[in-house]
Design an enzyme around this catalytic site. Structure first.
Site, short mmCIF file in Angstrom:
data_model
loop_
_atom_site.label_atom_id
_atom_site.label_comp_id
_atom_site.label_asym_id
_atom_site.label_seq_id
_atom_site.Cartn_x
_atom_site.Cartn_y
_atom_site.Cartn_z
N VAL A 92 82.57 37.09 28.13
CA VAL A 92 83.86 36.97 27.19
C VAL A 92 83.71 37.26 25.68
O VAL A 92 84.09 38.51 25.14
CB VAL A 92 84.82 35.83 27.35
CG1 VAL A 92 85.77 35.84 26.43
CG2 VAL A 92 85.34 35.75 28.62
N THR B 165 88.52 29.23 28.47
CA THR B 165 89.81 28.61 29.23
C THR B 165 89.43 27.19 28.95
O THR B 165 88.39 26.45 29.33
CB THR B 165 89.26 29.12 30.56
OG1 THR B 165 89.54 30.50 30.61
CG2 THR B 165 90.29 28.66 31.38
N LEU C 227 90.54 39.04 31.21
CA LEU C 227 89.75 40.09 31.71
C LEU C 227 89.22 39.63 33.00
O LEU C 227 88.91 38.59 33.32
CB LEU C 227 88.79 40.35 30.75
CG LEU C 227 87.50 39.31 30.24
CD1 LEU C 227 86.48 39.31 31.31
CD2 LEU C 227 87.08 39.93 28.85
N GLU D 133 85.77 40.31 35.24
CA GLU D 133 84.58 40.77 35.17
C GLU D 133 84.07 42.05 35.96
O GLU D 133 84.93 42.26 37.18
CB GLU D 133 83.33 40.05 35.69
CG GLU D 133 83.14 38.71 34.86
CD GLU D 133 82.17 37.63 35.18
OE1 GLU D 133 81.28 37.83 36.13
OE2 GLU D 133 81.98 36.56 34.54
N LYS E 207 97.08 30.17 31.34
CA LYS E 207 95.77 30.72 31.97
C LYS E 207 95.40 29.89 33.29
O LYS E 207 94.96 30.66 34.14
CB LYS E 207 94.52 30.46 30.75
CG LYS E 207 93.16 30.60 31.14
CD LYS E 207 92.95 32.08 31.73
CE LYS E 207 91.83 32.23 32.44
NZ LYS E 207 91.43 33.78 32.75
N PHE F 82 95.68 41.59 45.27
CA PHE F 82 95.20 40.22 45.61
C PHE F 82 95.61 39.98 47.10
O PHE F 82 95.93 38.62 46.93
CB PHE F 82 95.76 39.51 44.51
CG PHE F 82 94.50 39.16 43.57
CD1 PHE F 82 94.08 40.10 42.47
CD2 PHE F 82 93.66 37.74 43.74
CE1 PHE F 82 93.05 39.69 41.61
CE2 PHE F 82 92.61 37.70 43.09
CZ PHE F 82 92.07 38.53 42.09
N CYS G 114 85.08 31.66 37.30
CA CYS G 114 86.53 31.12 36.76
C CYS G 114 87.33 30.54 37.92
O CYS G 114 87.74 29.33 37.59
CB CYS G 114 87.19 32.32 36.16
SG CYS G 114 86.56 32.96 34.51
N LYS H 12 86.33 26.73 39.11
CA LYS H 12 86.16 25.89 38.18
C LYS H 12 87.45 25.60 37.51
O LYS H 12 87.96 24.41 37.23
CB LYS H 12 85.17 26.09 37.09
CG LYS H 12 85.70 27.08 35.93
CD LYS H 12 84.76 26.99 34.75
CE LYS H 12 84.80 28.18 33.80
NZ LYS H 12 86.23 27.94 32.95
N1 LIG Z 1 83.78 35.29 32.75
C1 LIG Z 1 85.02 35.63 33.03
O1 LIG Z 1 85.44 36.49 33.80
C2 LIG Z 1 86.21 35.08 31.99
C3 LIG Z 1 87.49 35.45 32.16
C4 LIG Z 1 88.43 34.71 31.20
C5 LIG Z 1 88.12 33.50 30.65
N2 LIG Z 1 86.81 33.09 30.57
C6 LIG Z 1 86.20 31.91 30.02
O2 LIG Z 1 85.58 32.28 28.76
C7 LIG Z 1 84.73 31.07 28.36
C8 LIG Z 1 83.34 32.03 28.41
O3 LIG Z 1 83.31 32.72 29.59
P1 LIG Z 1 81.78 33.34 29.74
O4 LIG Z 1 81.91 33.84 31.32
O5 LIG Z 1 81.85 34.30 28.52
O6 LIG Z 1 80.77 32.36 29.64
P2 LIG Z 1 79.09 32.65 29.54
O7 LIG Z 1 78.32 31.29 30.15
O8 LIG Z 1 78.83 33.83 29.98
O9 LIG Z 1 78.73 32.49 27.87
C9 LIG Z 1 78.97 31.53 27.01
C10 LIG Z 1 78.14 31.56 26.03
O10 LIG Z 1 78.24 30.56 24.96
C11 LIG Z 1 77.10 30.33 24.67
N3 LIG Z 1 77.16 28.74 23.79
C12 LIG Z 1 77.21 27.62 24.53
N4 LIG Z 1 77.22 26.57 23.66
C13 LIG Z 1 77.31 27.26 22.30
C14 LIG Z 1 77.30 26.82 20.99
N5 LIG Z 1 77.49 25.57 20.67
N6 LIG Z 1 77.23 27.73 20.07
C15 LIG Z 1 77.34 28.96 20.42
N7 LIG Z 1 77.06 29.52 21.43
C16 LIG Z 1 77.10 28.75 22.44
C17 LIG Z 1 76.16 30.33 25.64
O11 LIG Z 1 74.59 30.40 24.98
C18 LIG Z 1 76.56 31.44 26.20
O12 LIG Z 1 75.88 32.64 25.99
C19 LIG Z 1 84.82 30.00 29.55
O13 LIG Z 1 85.60 28.98 28.84
C20 LIG Z 1 85.40 30.83 30.70
O14 LIG Z 1 86.33 29.96 31.61
C21 LIG Z 1 85.77 33.57 31.35
#
Ligand SMILES: NC(=O)c1ccc[n+]([C@@H]2O[C@H](COP(=O)([O-])OP(=O)(O)OC[C@H]3O[C@@H](n4cnc5c(N)ncnc54)[C@H](O)[C@@H]3O)[C@@H](O)[C@H]2O)c1
Length: 435
Positions: free
Chosen positions: A11, A121, A151, A153, A205, A250, A261, A264
Site C-alpha cells: 500500500v 486497515t 486497491l 494487489e 473498509k 466476484f 486482507c 484478517k
Molecule cells: N495489500 C493490500 O492489498 C492492501 C489493500 C488495502 C489495505 N491494506 C492495508 O494496508 C496496510 C498495509 O498493508 P501492506 O500489504 O502494504 O503491508 P506490508 O506488510 O506489505 O507492508 C507494511 C510495511 O510497514 C513497515 N513497518 C512496520 N512497522 C513500521 C514502523 N513502525 N515504521 C515504519 N514502517 C513500519 C514494514 O517494514 C513493511 O514494509 C494494512 O493495514 C493492510 O490491511 C492492504
C-alpha cells in the site's frame, strides 16, 4: 504537497509512487533498512504491475525518495500517511502496535501543523487512538483523518490512479481540504470522493472486504451444491450475475480466498463486533466455509489418487493467492501443498512471479520449475491454484504427453470440460458438471 508515507509495503509503495506521479514531493519511510536500501537502488522488493517504472521515474526526477529516518520524513511533510501493517493478533483482532508506534513518532516530530492519515486497515476507533498517541507526545496542532485503501494487489496502480471512489473520514476543515487537494487528480472522471465521519470511514473498509469475502464463500457453497445435483456453476453464475441487483463481479468459485486482507479483515470485523457484545454470525459462517474451501483441491486430489501419495508426483501451477502478484499470504496453495507433502507426494511447482516468496514458505521441500511444462514430468495430476494468464491457453497435447496420468484438478475453472474430455483428460473444476 510535501507528503510522508510511513510503511513501504504494497500500500505505501503504491500510494507513494502514485502521489509522486501527480507532482507531489513524497518521502516513503520504513523501518526495514534492507528494503529501503533496495528501493533506493530502484530494486523493487514486490511484484506489482507498473510499479517498478513508476518508482524509477519519480525517484530519478526527484519527487520520490526512500528513508529509514521516519522522524525526518515526518518533519518535512504537511501530510503524513500511516501505511504500516496491521496483522492479526492472537485473538484475531487487528494488532495496532505498528500503527501506534508510528503515531508516537509522528507526535515527537510535530514541528508544524500536520494532517495525519490512517491508511492502514484499522478497526473503528483507531483514529481516536492515533490522536491520543500523538497528543501524548506534543502540544502542537495536528489533524487526524481516516482514508482506507481499496486497491487490489495485481491491479494496484490502476486502482489508485482510477479509484471507484475515495473514502475519507474527517472531522476538520484542514484535513478535508488537504485530502481533497491530494486526491483531485485521481477523480477527474467523476468518481466520487466520499467525505464522511471518521468511524463510518473505518467501518466502510471492513464492510467492503467482508461483503466481497461473503460473495466468494457464497459462490463456493453454491458450487458445492451444484456438484451434488449435477448442475454447472458456470451457468448458475451467468444466470444470477446478469441480475443488476446482484452484478457479475466476484461470483467466481475457487479454492478459497487468501491474501493479506480478506482473512484478517473478516476476522478483525468479527472480533470488534464481539468486543461490542455482538455476534457477527454471518461472517463466522463465511470464515468457516472458506477454511473448508481452502482444502477443496487437496480433497479432490486425494479422492482421485488415494490417501497415500508415497511415490507419486503432483504438479501445482500457481502459488500466489491470486494472479498478478507474488504475494502468498494465506494462499490456498499452502494447505494444498502441505497436505500433499504430508500424504507422501513429491510436489513440482510453478508460478510466474511467486517463486522467491514460495521458497520462504516451502524451502527445499518442493521442486520449483522454471517454466510451467517442466513441472509436469511424471506427475499423476496437475492441480491449478492461481489463474495466471499464462495457464489459460496451454498446449494440452504437451500437457498430456508429460503427465503420467491425464488428470487436471482446476481450482479456477479455466477450461471447458467438454473440450478437455474430448482430448482425453479427466478434468474436475469447482462446481462444474463433468462432460
Ligand atoms: N495489500 C493490500 O492489498 C492492501 C489493500 C488495502 C489495505 N491494506 C492495508 O494496508 C496496510 C498495509 O498493508 P501492506 O500489504 O502494504 O503491508 P506490508 O506488510 O506489505 O507492508 C507494511 C510495511 O510497514 C513497515 N513497518 C512496520 N512497522 C513500521 C514502523 N513502525 N515504521 C515504519 N514502517 C513500519 C514494514 O517494514 C513493511 O514494509 C494494512 O493495514 C493492510 O490491511 C492492504
Amino acid at each position: 504537497m510535501h507528503v510522508a508515507i510511513i510503511g513501504s509495503g504494497y500500500v505505501g509503495l503504491v500510494a507513494g509512487a502514485c502521489l509522486a506521479e501527480t507532482g507531489n514531493d513524497v518521502v516513503c519511510a520504513d523501518i526495514d533498512a534492507a528494503k529501503v536500501a533496495r528501493l533506493q537502488a530502484n530494486d523493487i522488493p514486490i511484484y506489482e504491475p507498473g510499479l517498478e517504472p513508476m518508482i524509477q521515474r519519480n525517484q530519478a526526477e526527484g519527487r520520490l525518495s526512500f528513508t529509514t529516518d521516519i522522524g525526518r520524513a515526518v518533519e518535512g511533510a504537511r501530510v503524513v500517511f500511516i501505511a504500516v501493517g496491521t496483522p492479526p493478533g492472537e485473538d484475531g483482532s487487528a494488532d495496532l502496535k505498528h500503527v501506534l508506534a508510528v503515531a508516537r513518532t509522528i507526535g515527537r516530530h510535530m514541528n508544524t501543523p500536520k494532517v495525519v492519515i490512517t491508511k492502514s486497515t484499522v478497526p473503528v476507533g483507531t483514529a481516536e487512538k492515533v490522536r491520543a498517541a500523538i497528543r501524548g507526545e506534543t502540544a502542537s496542532t495536528f489533524f487526524v483523518c481516516s482514508n482506507p485503501e481499496f486497491l487490489k494487489e495485481g491491479a494496484a496502480i490502476e486502482d489508485f490512479m482510477k479509484p471507484d471512489r475515495v473514502v475519507i473520514g474527517v472531522d476538520s476543515a484542514e484535513a478535508r481540504e488537504a485530502l481533497g487537494e491530494l486526491y483531485a487528480p485521481f477523480v477527474r472522471t467523476g468518481n466520487p470522493i466520499l467525505f464522511m465521519d471518521i468511524p463510518s470511514a473505518e467501518v466502510t473498509k471492513y464492510a467492503a472486504n467482508a461483503m466481497l469475502a461473503t460473495r466468494i464463500s457464497f459462490m463456493n457453497q453454491v458450487a458445492e451444491f451444484c456438484e451434488r445435483v449435477g448442475a454447472d456453476v458456470h451457468d448458475v453464475r451467468r444466470g444470477i450475475g446478469t441480475d443488476r441487483r446482484i452484478g457479475s463481479a466476484f461470483l467466481f468459485p475457487g479454492p478459497g480466498y487468501g491474501g493479506s486482507c480478506f482473512p484478517k479483515d473478516v476476522q478483525a470485523f468479527i472480533r470488534t463486533a464481539g468486543d461490542l457484545g455482538m455476534e457477527f454470525d454471518l461472517l463466522e459462517a463465511v470464515e468457516r466455509v472458506n477454511a473448508r474451501q481452502k482444502r477443496v483441491l487437496l480433497r479432490k486430489t486425494i479422492a482421485a489418487l488415494g490417501e497415500d501419495l508415497t511415490g507419486r508426483t503432483v504438479a501445482v501451477w500457481g502459488l500466489a493467492f491470486k494472479a498478478e502478484t507474488d504475494d502468498m499470504r494465506e494462499s490456498p496453495s499452502i494447505p494444498l501443498i502441505e497436505g500433499l507433502l504430508a500424504a507422501g507426494a513429491r510436489v513440482q511447482t510453478h508460478d510466474p512471479k511467486a517463486m522467491e516468496t514460495a521458497h520462504a514458505v516451502f524451502g527445499d521441500r518442493v521442486v520449483y520449475a522454471a517454466e510451467p511444462y517442466s513441472a509436469l514430468h511424471g506427475a499423476s495430476a496437475l492441480v491449478i491454484v492461481t489463474e495466471w494468464l499464462v495457464y489459460r491457453n496451454p498446449d494440452f497435447a504437451r500437457i498430456k504427453s508429460l503427465l503420467a496420468r491425464p488428470l487436471i484438478l482446476d481450482g479456477r475453472n479455466l477450461f471447458d470440460p467438454a473440450r478437455l474430455a474430448a482430448q482425453g483428460f479427466e478434468y474436475h473444476g469447482i462446481g462444474r458438471r463433468p462432460a
